[in-house]
Design a protein around this motif. Structure first.
Motif, PDB file in Angstrom:
ATOM      1  N   LEU A  22       0.834  -1.208   0.000  1.00  0.00           N
ATOM      2  CA  LEU A  22       0.000   0.000   0.000  1.00  0.00           C
ATOM      3  C   LEU A  22       0.869   1.258   0.000  1.00  0.00           C
ATOM      4  CD1 LEU A  22      -2.873  -0.797   2.549  1.00  0.00           C
ATOM      5  CD2 LEU A  22      -3.040  -0.611   0.061  1.00  0.00           C
ATOM      6  N   LEU A  23       1.913   1.273   0.815  1.00  0.00           N
ATOM      7  CA  LEU A  23       2.794   2.434   0.879  1.00  0.00           C
ATOM      8  C   LEU A  23       3.478   2.679  -0.455  1.00  0.00           C
ATOM      9  CD1 LEU A  23       4.304   4.681   2.447  1.00  0.00           C
ATOM     10  CD2 LEU A  23       6.015   2.934   3.025  1.00  0.00           C
ATOM     11  N   LEU A  24       4.046   1.641  -1.040  1.00  0.00           N
ATOM     12  CA  LEU A  24       4.754   1.797  -2.311  1.00  0.00           C
ATOM     13  C   LEU A  24       3.803   2.186  -3.434  1.00  0.00           C
ATOM     14  CD1 LEU A  24       7.280  -1.132  -1.922  1.00  0.00           C
ATOM     15  CD2 LEU A  24       7.781   1.321  -1.804  1.00  0.00           C
ATOM     16  N   THR A 118       8.492   3.404   6.126  1.00  0.00           N
ATOM     17  CA  THR A 118       7.782   4.686   6.039  1.00  0.00           C
ATOM     18  C   THR A 118       8.152   5.368   4.732  1.00  0.00           C
ATOM     19  OG1 THR A 118       9.558   5.949   7.081  1.00  0.00           O
ATOM     20  CG2 THR A 118       7.871   5.004   8.554  1.00  0.00           C
ATOM     21  N   SER A 119       7.374   6.370   4.378  1.00  0.00           N
ATOM     22  CA  SER A 119       7.682   7.103   3.158  1.00  0.00           C
ATOM     23  C   SER A 119       9.045   7.775   3.269  1.00  0.00           C
ATOM     24  CB  SER A 119       6.588   8.115   2.835  1.00  0.00           C
ATOM     25  OG  SER A 119       6.433   9.032   3.884  1.00  0.00           O
ATOM     26  N   LYS A 121      11.716   6.686   4.999  1.00  0.00           N
ATOM     27  CA  LYS A 121      12.764   5.664   4.865  1.00  0.00           C
ATOM     28  C   LYS A 121      12.959   5.264   3.405  1.00  0.00           C
ATOM     29  CE  LYS A 121      12.084   3.706   9.475  1.00  0.00           C
ATOM     30  NZ  LYS A 121      11.572   2.540  10.231  1.00  0.00           N
ATOM     31  N   ILE A 122      11.863   5.002   2.704  1.00  0.00           N
ATOM     32  CA  ILE A 122      11.994   4.590   1.308  1.00  0.00           C
ATOM     33  C   ILE A 122      12.473   5.758   0.456  1.00  0.00           C
ATOM     34  CG2 ILE A 122       9.595   4.957   0.576  1.00  0.00           C
ATOM     35  CD1 ILE A 122      11.746   1.944  -0.394  1.00  0.00           C
ATOM     36  N   SER A 123      12.044   6.965   0.777  1.00  0.00           N
ATOM     37  CA  SER A 123      12.490   8.141   0.050  1.00  0.00           C
ATOM     38  C   SER A 123      14.001   8.327   0.185  1.00  0.00           C
ATOM     39  CB  SER A 123      11.751   9.378   0.576  1.00  0.00           C
ATOM     40  OG  SER A 123      12.261  10.539  -0.017  1.00  0.00           O
ATOM     41  N   ASP A 124      14.517   8.154   1.387  1.00  0.00           N
ATOM     42  CA  ASP A 124      15.956   8.285   1.600  1.00  0.00           C
ATOM     43  C   ASP A 124      16.742   7.286   0.764  1.00  0.00           C
ATOM     44  OD1 ASP A 124      15.489  10.332   3.391  1.00  0.00           O
ATOM     45  OD2 ASP A 124      15.821   9.089   5.183  1.00  0.00           O
ATOM     46  N   ILE A 125      16.275   6.045   0.718  1.00  0.00           N
ATOM     47  CA  ILE A 125      16.958   5.011  -0.069  1.00  0.00           C
ATOM     48  C   ILE A 125      16.914   5.358  -1.549  1.00  0.00           C
ATOM     49  CG2 ILE A 125      16.819   2.599  -0.817  1.00  0.00           C
ATOM     50  CD1 ILE A 125      15.743   2.056   2.082  1.00  0.00           C
ATOM     51  N   VAL A 126      15.742   5.711  -2.035  1.00  0.00           N
ATOM     52  CA  VAL A 126      15.585   6.042  -3.447  1.00  0.00           C
ATOM     53  C   VAL A 126      16.434   7.262  -3.811  1.00  0.00           C
ATOM     54  CG1 VAL A 126      13.930   6.852  -5.180  1.00  0.00           C
ATOM     55  CG2 VAL A 126      13.341   4.934  -3.693  1.00  0.00           C
ATOM     56  N   ASP A 127      16.402   8.284  -2.967  1.00  0.00           N
ATOM     57  CA  ASP A 127      17.195   9.489  -3.228  1.00  0.00           C
ATOM     58  C   ASP A 127      18.685   9.170  -3.301  1.00  0.00           C
ATOM     59  OD1 ASP A 127      14.983  11.119  -3.315  1.00  0.00           O
ATOM     60  OD2 ASP A 127      15.247  11.916  -1.288  1.00  0.00           O
ATOM     61  N   GLN A 128      19.170   8.356  -2.386  1.00  0.00           N
ATOM     62  CA  GLN A 128      20.601   8.080  -2.307  1.00  0.00           C
ATOM     63  C   GLN A 128      21.087   7.118  -3.384  1.00  0.00           C
ATOM     64  OE1 GLN A 128      21.707   6.949   1.675  1.00  0.00           O
ATOM     65  NE2 GLN A 128      20.578   8.649   2.561  1.00  0.00           N
TER      66      GLN A 128
END
Length: 138
Positions: A22-24, A118-119, A121-128
């Motif tokens: 759901l989050l993704l 969380t959004s 946490k996933i945002s940080d991974i995707v950004d990096q």
């Protein structure tokens, strides 16, 4: 917006997989989301997709504690198979045991995150790691 082509969730907890899906989906950063209930099922899924030429995951979110093959066993076998060394693996677990964290670091797992995903946490991974253009929802 650019998206990750494929993400694999490896977790035996159906509720966790549902919530992460759901989050993704809400963040709209994944074209295809796969799930596997343990490490062995994940390896089999990767091999099947490799054999058929289907898209392989760019990101694997991996639980530690699972029946059958756990996350550490999966990672050890995954690293022995050069045809699979294309994904970023993120350990996503409820374990806050320092021994688990040290083992993950020792194996070279770049991220060790505690659940829930969380959004941020996933945002940080995707950004990096993936340098995707992010929407304001992240």
């Amino acid at each position: 917006m650019n998206k990750l082509n494929c993400v694999l969730l490896v977790d035996d907890n159906e509720t966790t997989c549902f919530i992460n899906r759901l989050l993704l989906d809400k963040l709209n950063i994944v074209q295809e989301l796969l799930t596997a209930r343990d490490g062995r099922a994940a390896l089999n899924l990767l091999q099947e997709r490799l054999n058929t030429g289907e898209q392989l995951p760019e990101l694997i979110l991996l639980d530690i504690k699972m029946p059958g093959m756990d996350g550490f066993e999966f990672f050890a076998e995954y690293k022995q198979r050069p045809e699979f060394s294309f994904s970023l693996i993120v350990m996503l677990t409820t374990s806050q045991n320092t021994r688990d964290l040290e083992q993950a670091k020792g194996l070279g797992i770049p991220y060790y995150l505690t659940k829930p995903l969380t959004s941020q946490k996933i945002s940080d991974i995707v950004d990096q790691h993936f340098k995707l253009k992010q929407s304001n929802t992240l």
